[in-house]
Design a protein around this motif. Structure first.
Motif, mmCIF file in Angstrom:
data_model
loop_
_atom_site.group_PDB
_atom_site.id
_atom_site.type_symbol
_atom_site.label_atom_id
_atom_site.label_comp_id
_atom_site.label_asym_id
_atom_site.label_seq_id
_atom_site.Cartn_x
_atom_site.Cartn_y
_atom_site.Cartn_z
ATOM 1 N N LEU A 11 0.636 -1.353 -0.380
ATOM 2 C CA LEU A 11 -0.379 -0.360 0.216
ATOM 3 C C LEU A 11 0.947 1.533 -0.002
ATOM 4 C CD1 LEU A 11 -2.969 -1.363 2.583
ATOM 5 C CD2 LEU A 11 -3.296 -0.546 -0.080
ATOM 6 N N GLY A 12 1.757 1.125 0.656
ATOM 7 C CA GLY A 12 2.764 1.937 -0.231
ATOM 8 C C GLY A 12 2.999 3.029 1.957
ATOM 9 N N LEU A 13 2.840 2.051 2.519
ATOM 10 C CA LEU A 13 3.556 2.774 4.284
ATOM 11 C C LEU A 13 4.117 2.028 4.360
ATOM 12 C CD1 LEU A 13 -0.318 1.951 4.690
ATOM 13 C CD2 LEU A 13 0.603 4.011 4.969
ATOM 14 N N ARG A 14 5.120 3.426 5.131
ATOM 15 C CA ARG A 14 6.381 2.977 5.702
ATOM 16 C C ARG A 14 6.906 2.497 7.459
ATOM 17 N NH1 ARG A 14 10.683 3.606 0.985
ATOM 18 N NH2 ARG A 14 9.363 4.222 -0.896
ATOM 19 N N ARG A 15 5.843 4.127 7.471
ATOM 20 C CA ARG A 15 6.478 4.105 9.342
ATOM 21 C C ARG A 15 4.550 3.950 9.663
ATOM 22 N NH1 ARG A 15 8.030 7.202 6.256
ATOM 23 N NH2 ARG A 15 8.177 9.012 6.174
ATOM 24 N N MET A 16 4.839 4.672 10.752
ATOM 25 C CA MET A 16 3.631 4.877 12.014
ATOM 26 C C MET A 16 3.284 5.697 11.385
ATOM 27 S SD MET A 16 3.248 2.477 15.450
ATOM 28 C CE MET A 16 2.537 4.248 15.725
ATOM 29 N N ASN A 17 1.657 6.716 11.566
ATOM 30 C CA ASN A 17 1.060 7.322 11.074
ATOM 31 C C ASN A 17 1.290 8.371 9.850
ATOM 32 O OD1 ASN A 17 0.490 8.063 13.538
ATOM 33 N ND2 ASN A 17 1.938 8.829 14.347
ATOM 34 N N HIS A 18 2.229 7.558 9.263
ATOM 35 C CA HIS A 18 2.320 7.781 7.619
ATOM 36 C C HIS A 18 1.207 7.784 7.023
ATOM 37 C CE1 HIS A 18 4.482 6.587 3.510
ATOM 38 N NE2 HIS A 18 3.969 7.621 4.000
ATOM 39 N N THR A 19 1.047 8.634 5.983
ATOM 40 C CA THR A 19 -0.043 8.190 5.186
ATOM 41 C C THR A 19 -0.292 8.593 3.558
ATOM 42 O OG1 THR A 19 -1.414 10.091 7.014
ATOM 43 C CG2 THR A 19 -2.720 9.960 4.556
ATOM 44 N N VAL A 20 -0.684 7.893 3.403
ATOM 45 C CA VAL A 20 -0.549 7.747 1.356
ATOM 46 C C VAL A 20 -2.526 7.519 0.881
ATOM 47 C CG1 VAL A 20 2.155 6.727 0.829
ATOM 48 C CG2 VAL A 20 -1.007 5.262 1.450
ATOM 49 N N GLU A 21 -2.132 8.026 -0.154
ATOM 50 C CA GLU A 21 -3.619 7.943 -0.813
ATOM 51 C C GLU A 21 -3.625 6.720 -1.918
ATOM 52 O OE1 GLU A 21 -4.545 11.654 -2.715
ATOM 53 O OE2 GLU A 21 -5.972 12.630 -0.592
ATOM 54 N N VAL A 22 -4.391 6.056 -2.185
ATOM 55 C CA VAL A 22 -4.076 4.669 -3.230
ATOM 56 C C VAL A 22 -5.092 5.456 -3.656
ATOM 57 C CG1 VAL A 22 -2.895 3.297 -1.490
ATOM 58 C CG2 VAL A 22 -5.072 3.029 -1.187
ATOM 59 N N ILE A 23 -5.306 4.630 -4.880
ATOM 60 C CA ILE A 23 -6.294 4.489 -5.834
ATOM 61 C C ILE A 23 -7.538 3.435 -5.181
ATOM 62 C CG2 ILE A 23 -7.305 3.878 -9.031
ATOM 63 C CD1 ILE A 23 -4.635 5.495 -9.153
ATOM 64 N N ASP A 24 -9.153 3.581 -5.355
ATOM 65 C CA ASP A 24 -10.068 2.606 -4.781
ATOM 66 C C ASP A 24 -9.532 1.507 -6.002
ATOM 67 O OD1 ASP A 24 -11.658 1.796 -4.076
ATOM 68 O OD2 ASP A 24 -13.151 3.106 -3.661
ATOM 69 N N THR A 25 -9.803 0.351 -6.331
ATOM 70 C CA THR A 25 -9.183 -0.717 -7.076
ATOM 71 C C THR A 25 -9.598 -1.776 -5.934
ATOM 72 O OG1 THR A 25 -6.818 -1.090 -6.675
ATOM 73 C CG2 THR A 25 -7.990 0.262 -8.550
ATOM 74 N N PRO A 26 -10.193 -3.020 -6.608
ATOM 75 C CA PRO A 26 -10.095 -4.057 -5.452
ATOM 76 C C PRO A 26 -8.537 -5.079 -5.214
ATOM 77 C CG PRO A 26 -11.855 -4.634 -8.006
ATOM 78 C CD PRO A 26 -10.900 -3.235 -7.608
#
Length: 62
Positions: free
Chosen positions: A29-44
Protein backbone atom coordinates in the motif's frame (compact mmCIF):
# COMPACT_ATOMS: atom_id res chain seq x y z
CA UNK A 1 -9.05 11.44 -18.56
CA UNK A 2 -11.41 10.59 -15.71
CA UNK A 3 -10.47 11.27 -12.12
CA UNK A 4 -10.16 7.96 -10.28
CA UNK A 5 -11.54 7.58 -6.77
CA UNK A 6 -8.87 7.57 -4.08
CA UNK A 7 -8.72 6.31 -0.51
CA UNK A 8 -6.56 7.91 2.20
CA UNK A 9 -4.87 5.22 4.31
CA UNK A 10 -2.86 5.81 7.51
CA UNK A 11 -0.82 3.23 9.41
CA UNK A 12 -1.86 3.63 13.06
CA UNK A 13 -0.40 0.45 14.58
CA UNK A 14 3.06 -1.06 14.26
CA UNK A 15 3.81 -3.98 11.95
CA UNK A 16 6.39 -5.37 14.38
CA UNK A 17 5.60 -8.99 15.20
CA UNK A 18 2.88 -9.30 12.54
CA UNK A 19 2.58 -12.01 9.92
CA UNK A 20 4.90 -11.65 6.93
CA UNK A 21 1.91 -11.50 4.56
CA UNK A 22 0.41 -8.62 6.56
CA UNK A 23 3.71 -6.72 6.49
CA UNK A 24 3.79 -7.24 2.71
CA UNK A 25 0.28 -5.78 2.36
CA UNK A 26 1.26 -2.69 4.34
CA UNK A 27 4.35 -2.20 2.16
CA UNK A 28 2.28 -2.86 -0.96
CA UNK A 29 0.00 0.00 0.00
CA UNK A 30 3.08 2.26 0.19
CA UNK A 31 3.08 2.72 3.96
CA UNK A 32 6.54 2.94 5.49
CA UNK A 33 6.16 3.90 9.16
CA UNK A 34 3.60 4.64 11.84
CA UNK A 35 1.36 7.66 11.15
CA UNK A 36 2.44 7.67 7.50
CA UNK A 37 -0.49 8.53 5.21
CA UNK A 38 -0.83 7.70 1.52
CA UNK A 39 -3.58 8.04 -1.06
CA UNK A 40 -4.23 4.89 -3.08
CA UNK A 41 -6.54 4.39 -6.04
CA UNK A 42 -9.76 2.59 -5.13
CA UNK A 43 -9.26 -0.75 -6.90
CA UNK A 44 -10.29 -4.28 -5.86
CA UNK A 45 -6.62 -5.14 -5.34
CA UNK A 46 -6.03 -2.24 -2.95
CA UNK A 47 -9.34 -2.91 -1.19
CA UNK A 48 -8.22 -6.51 -0.61
CA UNK A 49 -4.95 -5.40 0.98
CA UNK A 50 -6.78 -2.85 3.14
CA UNK A 51 -9.30 -5.48 4.27
CA UNK A 52 -6.52 -7.92 5.16
CA UNK A 53 -4.75 -5.46 7.50
CA UNK A 54 -7.72 -3.28 8.50
CA UNK A 55 -6.79 -3.63 12.18
CA UNK A 56 -3.54 -1.71 11.55
CA UNK A 57 -5.03 1.11 9.48
CA UNK A 58 -7.21 4.18 9.55
CA UNK A 59 -9.09 4.59 6.25
CA UNK A 60 -10.87 7.65 4.83
CA UNK A 61 -12.68 8.06 1.52
CA UNK A 62 -11.84 11.19 -0.47
Amino acid sequence: MTDKAKIKVTLVKSVAGRLQAHKACVRGLGLRRMNHTVEVIDTPENRGMINKVHYLLSVEAN
